[in-house]
Motif scaffolding. Structure first.
Motif, short mmCIF file in Angstrom:
data_model
loop_
_atom_site.label_atom_id
_atom_site.label_comp_id
_atom_site.label_asym_id
_atom_site.label_seq_id
_atom_site.Cartn_x
_atom_site.Cartn_y
_atom_site.Cartn_z
N THR A 48 -4.45 -8.97 -3.67
CA THR A 48 -4.62 -8.13 -4.79
C THR A 48 -4.01 -6.74 -4.24
O THR A 48 -3.75 -6.50 -3.04
N GLU A 49 -4.59 -5.38 -5.03
CA GLU A 49 -4.02 -4.10 -4.51
C GLU A 49 -4.82 -3.74 -3.38
O GLU A 49 -4.52 -3.02 -2.40
N GLU A 50 -6.20 -4.21 -3.23
CA GLU A 50 -7.08 -4.12 -2.30
C GLU A 50 -6.86 -4.63 -1.05
O GLU A 50 -7.69 -4.90 0.17
N LYS A 51 -5.76 -5.39 -0.83
CA LYS A 51 -5.38 -6.07 0.37
C LYS A 51 -6.39 -7.34 0.63
O LYS A 51 -6.51 -7.78 1.49
N ALA A 52 -6.99 -7.88 -0.64
CA ALA A 52 -7.83 -9.36 -0.54
C ALA A 52 -7.05 -10.25 -1.35
O ALA A 52 -6.22 -10.03 -2.24
N TYR A 53 -7.51 -11.68 -1.03
CA TYR A 53 -6.74 -12.62 -1.67
C TYR A 53 -7.52 -12.93 -2.78
O TYR A 53 -8.76 -13.25 -2.57
N ARG A 54 -6.98 -13.30 -4.07
CA ARG A 54 -7.86 -13.78 -5.10
C ARG A 54 -7.55 -15.07 -5.45
O ARG A 54 -6.03 -15.45 -5.40
N LEU A 55 -8.28 -16.25 -5.18
CA LEU A 55 -8.17 -17.46 -5.26
C LEU A 55 -8.62 -18.25 -6.64
O LEU A 55 -9.95 -18.01 -6.90
N GLY A 56 -7.77 -18.88 -7.16
CA GLY A 56 -8.41 -19.80 -8.24
C GLY A 56 -8.85 -21.14 -7.66
O GLY A 56 -7.80 -21.90 -6.99
N ILE A 57 -9.83 -21.35 -7.83
CA ILE A 57 -10.49 -22.85 -7.38
C ILE A 57 -10.73 -23.81 -8.42
O ILE A 57 -11.63 -23.32 -9.56
#
Length: 82
Positions: A48-57
């Motif tokens: 993400t733009e916030e430097k977090a990882y968005r994971l689809g589970i």
């Protein structure tokens, strides 16, 4: 389900996910919250733009009872958004 994390977890990794659903719209008090623990597979990941990882589970072993609770929660949530 999508989650945010500080860790880049590779696609196809099997994870255990624990979460609580709080449903203050449920009429029966015993159905207002549910703790769910389920195995899932990471199917997608993006930074993400916030430097977090968005994971689809993708859930792998969700019980019928937990699935029903989630479905009812989503129905009630959607009805409040119309």
């Amino acid at each position: 389900m999508a989650i945010l994390t500080n860790h880049d977890i590779p696609v196809a990794t099997i994870v255990t996910v624990k979460f609580v659903i709080l449903d203050d719209k449920a009429i029966i008090a015993a159905k207002r919250n549910r703790s769910i623990e389920v195995q899932g597979e990471v199917r997608h990941g993006s930074l993400t733009e916030e430097k977090a990882y968005r994971l689809g589970i993708q859930f792998m072993d969700l019980s019928d009872d937990d699935r029903g609770f989630i479905e009812e929660f989503v129905k009630r949530f959607k009805s409040t958004m119309i």
